[in-house]
Write a protein that holds these residues in place. Sequence first.
Motif, PDB file in Angstrom:
ATOM      1  N   THR A 265     -30.329 -53.379  24.800  1.00 32.43           N
ATOM      2  CA  THR A 265     -30.900 -53.560  23.469  1.00 32.43           C
ATOM      3  C   THR A 265     -32.324 -54.086  23.596  1.00 32.43           C
ATOM      4  O   THR A 265     -32.714 -54.616  24.643  1.00 32.43           O
ATOM      5  CB  THR A 265     -30.060 -54.562  22.643  1.00 32.43           C
ATOM      6  OG1 THR A 265     -30.602 -54.682  21.324  1.00 32.43           O
ATOM      7  CG2 THR A 265     -30.038 -55.934  23.299  1.00 32.43           C
ATOM      8  N   ARG A 266     -33.094 -53.937  22.521  1.00 35.94           N
ATOM      9  CA  ARG A 266     -34.398 -54.598  22.429  1.00 35.94           C
ATOM     10  C   ARG A 266     -34.345 -55.759  21.429  1.00 35.94           C
ATOM     11  O   ARG A 266     -35.353 -56.409  21.177  1.00 35.94           O
ATOM     12  CB  ARG A 266     -35.470 -53.587  22.019  1.00 35.94           C
ATOM     13  CG  ARG A 266     -35.972 -52.706  23.174  1.00 35.94           C
ATOM     14  CD  ARG A 266     -37.233 -51.981  22.766  1.00 35.94           C
ATOM     15  NE  ARG A 266     -37.931 -51.375  23.875  1.00 35.94           N
ATOM     16  CZ  ARG A 266     -38.068 -50.070  24.056  1.00 35.94           C
ATOM     17  NH1 ARG A 266     -37.505 -49.235  23.221  1.00 35.94           N
ATOM     18  NH2 ARG A 266     -38.754 -49.598  25.079  1.00 35.94           N
TER      19      ARG A 266
ATOM     20  N   ASP B 186     -29.602 -49.337  19.594  1.00 36.62           N
ATOM     21  CA  ASP B 186     -30.968 -49.271  20.120  1.00 36.62           C
ATOM     22  C   ASP B 186     -31.005 -49.304  21.643  1.00 36.62           C
ATOM     23  O   ASP B 186     -32.065 -49.465  22.239  1.00 36.62           O
ATOM     24  CB  ASP B 186     -31.820 -50.400  19.549  1.00 36.62           C
ATOM     25  CG  ASP B 186     -31.442 -51.777  20.094  1.00 36.62           C
ATOM     26  OD1 ASP B 186     -30.272 -51.940  20.517  1.00 36.62           O
ATOM     27  OD2 ASP B 186     -32.301 -52.680  20.093  1.00 36.62           O
TER      28      ASP B 186
ATOM     29  N   TYR C 287     -30.673 -47.678  25.537  1.00 41.34           N
ATOM     30  CA  TYR C 287     -31.117 -46.398  26.082  1.00 41.34           C
ATOM     31  C   TYR C 287     -30.889 -46.321  27.583  1.00 41.34           C
ATOM     32  O   TYR C 287     -30.571 -47.312  28.244  1.00 41.34           O
ATOM     33  CB  TYR C 287     -32.580 -46.126  25.730  1.00 41.34           C
ATOM     34  CG  TYR C 287     -33.614 -47.077  26.292  1.00 41.34           C
ATOM     35  CD1 TYR C 287     -34.267 -46.814  27.501  1.00 41.34           C
ATOM     36  CD2 TYR C 287     -33.982 -48.230  25.596  1.00 41.34           C
ATOM     37  CE1 TYR C 287     -35.241 -47.657  27.992  1.00 41.34           C
ATOM     38  CE2 TYR C 287     -34.962 -49.088  26.079  1.00 41.34           C
ATOM     39  CZ  TYR C 287     -35.590 -48.797  27.284  1.00 41.34           C
ATOM     40  OH  TYR C 287     -36.552 -49.645  27.773  1.00 41.34           O
TER      41      TYR C 287
ATOM     42  N   ASP D 234     -31.233 -42.094  24.230  1.00 44.08           N
ATOM     43  CA  ASP D 234     -31.233 -43.373  23.524  1.00 44.08           C
ATOM     44  C   ASP D 234     -30.239 -43.332  22.370  1.00 44.08           C
ATOM     45  O   ASP D 234     -29.481 -42.370  22.218  1.00 44.08           O
ATOM     46  CB  ASP D 234     -32.638 -43.724  23.040  1.00 44.08           C
ATOM     47  CG  ASP D 234     -33.258 -42.662  22.131  1.00 44.08           C
ATOM     48  OD1 ASP D 234     -32.516 -41.774  21.655  1.00 44.08           O
ATOM     49  OD2 ASP D 234     -34.473 -42.709  21.907  1.00 44.08           O
TER      50      ASP D 234
END
Length: 356
Positions: free
Chosen positions: A160-161, A175, A177, A191
């Motif tokens: 995740t970011r 989110d 990838y 993603d």
Amino acid sequence: MTQLAQPSSRTRVPNPLDGFTVDRSQLRTIGHDLQRPECILAEPDGTLWSADARGGVMRIAVDGTQRFIGQRADSRFESATATSSADMESKFTTGTLPNGLAFAANGDILISNFGTDRLEVMTRDGDSRVLYDRIDGMPIGKVNFVLRDSKDRIWLTISTRVNPWTQASLHPVADGYVAIVDQHGLRVVADGFYFTNEIRFDAAEEWLYIVETTGPHITRMRVDERADGARLTDREVFGPSHLGGSPDGIAFDSHGNLWCTLIMVDQLIALTPEGDKRLLLDDGDPEASRALLERTAAGTATMDDMMRAAGPIAPWMASITFGGPDLRTVYLGSLRGTTIPYFRSPVAGLPMVHWR
């Protein structure tokens, strides 16, 4: 569940997992005083390498003797940019949390560092350097797992970011990838995943199997080899769309079964080549597991719910590794354990690229 072609009854080979469950009385352990042995690498000579939360790896010999190897900045690469020796050392002692491990072609250890959000490489003596911490000009995100294929390409998962990442584990967001490092550098190849975790190739490296921890399911994508680099296509869910817990670590056996840990509910399952689920070991606390699953489904789960859910064998069971001279010894990694449980399997594991 993915519908796969069924072999005829005359040609079907019996699955070695038919009727198999883990016999608790046969469980043994190796290693002691470990810290967060999340990922385990096994070598043909019996040596184990385990990620360690102190900022490095633990090397465990066949006789059980162990040596912690801490990361330190490799002066050959860091001296030109560091302002002092203290700055060099702080790069690998501040906030570090080694997570996924893989062997590089030369025997060095690739580390997906969940604490520093970087892909790193470490020699077997501890000299370390950063390979990647940004992608497309942006911070790379919460690096989770690393895998090398037979073409010496490196595959990387980013969960995740979201910052803090715990919010993405409590409230699913797609989110995550998968990225690849090849002759073109680092690039995203797929993603939109729910907390991307471990990845594995099938025997022919035709399909990449991707853990979506908060999915909670396994996705697979076909590897499309092109002149300008590999791509991932034909995305589909493999097996049940809800596995009954959060998948974390996966590994194939030589029959084509995909073994999988369900973290916190602490179950070990396998998905047959047809996508059917088999329960091999249930070590979770029934009440805590039920509460966690119900609250996760309702979107009300908390870190306290997660902390209460764990079993005694490998608390927060996180990974599975096949080892031993015949690849029939199964090692279980965990986030809250201090030792590595292992048992014998009725079928050998699929050899990883460093084994061949």
